[in-house]
Scaffold this active site. Sequence first.
Site, PDB file in Angstrom:
ATOM      1  N   THR A 294      10.340  -8.727 -11.142  1.00 53.45           N
ATOM      2  CA  THR A 294       9.272  -9.572 -10.596  1.00 53.45           C
ATOM      3  C   THR A 294       8.249  -8.730  -9.834  1.00 53.45           C
ATOM      4  O   THR A 294       8.557  -7.631  -9.348  1.00 53.45           O
ATOM      5  CB  THR A 294       9.852 -10.605  -9.603  1.00 53.45           C
ATOM      6  OG1 THR A 294      10.630  -9.915  -8.607  1.00 53.45           O
ATOM      7  CG2 THR A 294      10.722 -11.624 -10.304  1.00 53.45           C
TER       8      THR A 294
ATOM      9  N   ASP B  28       9.787  -5.381  -8.111  1.00 59.49           N
ATOM     10  CA  ASP B  28       9.044  -4.140  -8.349  1.00 59.49           C
ATOM     11  C   ASP B  28       8.016  -3.941  -7.232  1.00 59.49           C
ATOM     12  O   ASP B  28       6.812  -3.966  -7.464  1.00 59.49           O
ATOM     13  CB  ASP B  28       8.368  -4.269  -9.726  1.00 59.49           C
ATOM     14  CG  ASP B  28       7.659  -3.012 -10.174  1.00 59.49           C
ATOM     15  OD1 ASP B  28       7.741  -1.985  -9.486  1.00 59.49           O
ATOM     16  OD2 ASP B  28       7.013  -3.081 -11.245  1.00 59.49           O
ATOM     17  N   ARG B  29       8.515  -3.726  -5.995  1.00 57.77           N
ATOM     18  CA  ARG B  29       7.637  -3.713  -4.818  1.00 57.77           C
ATOM     19  C   ARG B  29       6.926  -2.375  -4.613  1.00 57.77           C
ATOM     20  O   ARG B  29       5.932  -2.303  -3.913  1.00 57.77           O
ATOM     21  CB  ARG B  29       8.470  -4.089  -3.584  1.00 57.77           C
ATOM     22  CG  ARG B  29       7.767  -4.045  -2.258  1.00 57.77           C
ATOM     23  CD  ARG B  29       6.594  -4.998  -2.177  1.00 57.77           C
ATOM     24  NE  ARG B  29       5.946  -4.926  -0.877  1.00 57.77           N
ATOM     25  CZ  ARG B  29       5.149  -3.947  -0.473  1.00 57.77           C
ATOM     26  NH1 ARG B  29       4.897  -2.918  -1.273  1.00 57.77           N
ATOM     27  NH2 ARG B  29       4.603  -3.970   0.731  1.00 57.77           N
ATOM     28  N   LYS B  30       7.464  -1.320  -5.203  1.00 54.57           N
ATOM     29  CA  LYS B  30       6.879   0.026  -5.051  1.00 54.57           C
ATOM     30  C   LYS B  30       6.512   0.314  -3.601  1.00 54.57           C
ATOM     31  O   LYS B  30       5.351   0.603  -3.270  1.00 54.57           O
ATOM     32  CB  LYS B  30       5.654   0.207  -5.947  1.00 54.57           C
ATOM     33  CG  LYS B  30       5.972   0.096  -7.438  1.00 54.57           C
ATOM     34  CD  LYS B  30       4.773   0.468  -8.301  1.00 54.57           C
ATOM     35  CE  LYS B  30       5.059   0.422  -9.783  1.00 54.57           C
ATOM     36  NZ  LYS B  30       5.209  -0.946 -10.336  1.00 54.57           N
ATOM     37  N   PHE B  31       7.526   0.293  -2.735  1.00 58.27           N
ATOM     38  CA  PHE B  31       7.298   0.616  -1.327  1.00 58.27           C
ATOM     39  C   PHE B  31       6.720   2.025  -1.219  1.00 58.27           C
ATOM     40  O   PHE B  31       7.069   2.910  -2.017  1.00 58.27           O
ATOM     41  CB  PHE B  31       8.618   0.530  -0.550  1.00 58.27           C
ATOM     42  CG  PHE B  31       9.147  -0.862  -0.409  1.00 58.27           C
ATOM     43  CD1 PHE B  31       8.604  -1.740   0.517  1.00 58.27           C
ATOM     44  CD2 PHE B  31      10.189  -1.311  -1.215  1.00 58.27           C
ATOM     45  CE1 PHE B  31       9.091  -3.034   0.654  1.00 58.27           C
ATOM     46  CE2 PHE B  31      10.681  -2.600  -1.089  1.00 58.27           C
ATOM     47  CZ  PHE B  31      10.131  -3.470  -0.152  1.00 58.27           C
TER      48      PHE B  31
ATOM     49  N   ILE C  14       6.003   4.511   5.787  1.00 54.95           N
ATOM     50  CA  ILE C  14       7.029   5.162   6.612  1.00 54.95           C
ATOM     51  C   ILE C  14       8.257   4.258   6.705  1.00 54.95           C
ATOM     52  O   ILE C  14       8.181   3.040   6.474  1.00 54.95           O
ATOM     53  CB  ILE C  14       6.508   5.489   8.027  1.00 54.95           C
ATOM     54  CG1 ILE C  14       6.072   4.208   8.764  1.00 54.95           C
ATOM     55  CG2 ILE C  14       5.362   6.494   7.950  1.00 54.95           C
ATOM     56  CD1 ILE C  14       5.841   4.410  10.252  1.00 54.95           C
ATOM     57  N   GLY C  15       9.398   4.866   7.044  1.00 48.43           N
ATOM     58  CA  GLY C  15      10.672   4.150   7.057  1.00 48.43           C
ATOM     59  C   GLY C  15      10.649   2.858   7.852  1.00 48.43           C
ATOM     60  O   GLY C  15      11.100   1.811   7.378  1.00 48.43           O
ATOM     61  N   ASN C  16      10.115   2.904   9.056  1.00 46.97           N
ATOM     62  CA  ASN C  16      10.111   1.701   9.892  1.00 46.97           C
ATOM     63  C   ASN C  16       9.327   0.567   9.251  1.00 46.97           C
ATOM     64  O   ASN C  16       9.774  -0.586   9.228  1.00 46.97           O
ATOM     65  CB  ASN C  16       9.545   2.022  11.275  1.00 46.97           C
ATOM     66  CG  ASN C  16       9.601   0.824  12.196  1.00 46.97           C
ATOM     67  OD1 ASN C  16      10.684   0.311  12.500  1.00 46.97           O
ATOM     68  ND2 ASN C  16       8.430   0.327  12.595  1.00 46.97           N
ATOM     69  N   THR C  17       8.181   0.877   8.711  1.00 45.63           N
ATOM     70  CA  THR C  17       7.339  -0.160   8.100  1.00 45.63           C
ATOM     71  C   THR C  17       8.004  -0.756   6.858  1.00 45.63           C
ATOM     72  O   THR C  17       8.037  -1.978   6.692  1.00 45.63           O
ATOM     73  CB  THR C  17       5.947   0.422   7.748  1.00 45.63           C
ATOM     74  OG1 THR C  17       5.350   0.914   8.948  1.00 45.63           O
ATOM     75  CG2 THR C  17       5.052  -0.631   7.121  1.00 45.63           C
TER      76      THR C  17
HETATM   77  O1  S5P Z   1       5.027   3.611 -14.299  1.00 44.48           O
HETATM   78  C1  S5P Z   1       5.140   2.406 -14.296  1.00 44.48           C
HETATM   79  C2  S5P Z   1       6.014   1.766 -13.409  1.00 44.48           C
HETATM   80  C3  S5P Z   1       6.145   0.389 -13.472  1.00 44.48           C
HETATM   81  S1  S5P Z   1       7.378  -0.330 -12.521  1.00 44.48           S
HETATM   82  N1  S5P Z   1       4.451   1.647 -15.191  1.00 44.48           N
HETATM   83  C4  S5P Z   1       4.552   0.281 -15.236  1.00 44.48           C
HETATM   84  O2  S5P Z   1       3.920  -0.334 -16.096  1.00 44.48           O
HETATM   85  N2  S5P Z   1       5.380  -0.365 -14.344  1.00 44.48           N
HETATM   86  C5  S5P Z   1       5.477  -1.837 -14.325  1.00 44.48           C
HETATM   87  O3  S5P Z   1       6.021  -2.267 -15.561  1.00 44.48           O
HETATM   88  C6  S5P Z   1       4.154  -2.556 -14.153  1.00 44.48           C
HETATM   89  O4  S5P Z   1       3.916  -2.817 -12.785  1.00 44.48           O
HETATM   90  C7  S5P Z   1       4.362  -3.844 -14.950  1.00 44.48           C
HETATM   91  O5  S5P Z   1       4.986  -4.807 -14.118  1.00 44.48           O
HETATM   92  C8  S5P Z   1       5.344  -3.452 -16.034  1.00 44.48           C
HETATM   93  C9  S5P Z   1       4.716  -3.146 -17.372  1.00 44.48           C
HETATM   94  O6  S5P Z   1       4.124  -4.283 -17.928  1.00 44.48           O
HETATM   95  P1  S5P Z   1       3.575  -4.345 -19.434  1.00 44.48           P
HETATM   96  O7  S5P Z   1       2.971  -5.689 -19.531  1.00 44.48           O
HETATM   97  O8  S5P Z   1       2.580  -3.244 -19.592  1.00 44.48           O
HETATM   98  O9  S5P Z   1       4.779  -4.159 -20.329  1.00 44.48           O
END
Ligand code: S5P
Length: 284
Positions: free
Chosen positions: A62, A92-95, A98-101
Site C-alpha cells: 500500500t 511502502d512508506r520509504k522512511f 532521523i531515527g527519532n522522527t
Molecule cells: O524502486 C522502486 C521502489 C518501489 S517500492 N520502484 C518502484 O516502482 N517502487 C514502487 O513500486 C512504486 O512506489 C509503486 O508503488 C510500485 C510500482 O508500480 P507500477 O505501477 O509501476 O508497477
Amino acid sequence: IPTHAQTYASRAQKLKNPAGKALLEVMERKQSNLCVSVDVTSKKDLLDVVKSVAKFVCLVKTHIDIVSDFDQDLIDQLVALSKAEDFLIFEDRKFADIGNTVSLQYGAGVHKIASWAHITNAHLVPGPGIIDGLRTVGEPLQRGLLLLAEMSSKGTLAKGDYSQECVKAARANQDFVFGFIAMHRVQDDDLVDSAVPVERDAEDFLVLTPGVGLDVSGDAMGQQYRTPQQVIGESKCDVIIVGRGIYGALLKSDDRASAIEQVRKQGERYRVAGWQAYEQRLTG
Ligand code: S5P
C-alpha cells in the site's frame, strides 16, 4: 547449494526476522511470489482490487497516504482480509528521516503504520539511526524492515557503494532488516571477492523487486519494467511487485464489473509467471 537455488520454505529457517519468515511461509503455502502494489486513491478501489487478487498474492503493498477517504475502517477491513485470505501487508512508506522522527511517523499520526503493516521500508540516506528509530517501534510488534538498496527508476542514485552500504547495514541488523528493495541480489555482489566470510552460510535476505510488467517497458515518468522471468530467473530476486500491470484496467474502464474481472485475471497471470520462473530457477 547457492541461496537462490534453495526453496522458499527452506530459506524461512534462516531468516531471523519474524515478518520475513512469515512471508516465506505464505509464499510456499500459496505458491506465490507475487506482491500486488495497490496504488489507488479511494478506499473502495483499494479493497476491491485486494479482494479480486487476494488468492494469488503473498503480499499486498500500500501507499496509504494516497487514499483520499482513508479511515480506520479501511485498515480494519484490510487486516481482516489479510487473515482470511492469507497474505501479509507492506506499507511502502520509504522512511527517510532521523531515527527519532521516523519512530513517530511509523507509530503515530493518522495512519499508525506499525499497528497494521507487517512490513515497511526505508532509505539509508540518513545513516543507520533510521533503522534504530524504526526498530524501537516495530520490533515489539514483530514487524520487519526492507532497505531500498536500489530503485527501478531511470537515473536512480541508489547504486554501487550506496547499495553495498545498505547490505552492510542489513547484515548488522538481521533481527529487524530481512531484505531489500533491489533489482538484483545485491547481497551477493561481494561474493566475487576472494574471501567469503563463513557466516555467510547462516544469513539470508529477501529481494523484493518493483518495475515488473509483461506488456509495457516503462511509463512517462522514468519507471522501467522487466518481466518476471528477468527478475526472478535472471536477476535471482525473490518477490515481484506489480502495480499498474495488475490494477490498470480499473483506471481505464467504465465497466466496473469487467474491470474487476480483468484485475483478477492479471493477478492470476502474474502469479503463474512469477512462480514458473521460480520453479525453473530451482531446477537450474
Ligand atoms: O524502486 C522502486 C521502489 C518501489 S517500492 N520502484 C518502484 O516502482 N517502487 C514502487 O513500486 C512504486 O512506489 C509503486 O508503488 C510500485 C510500482 O508500480 P507500477 O505501477 O509501476 O508497477
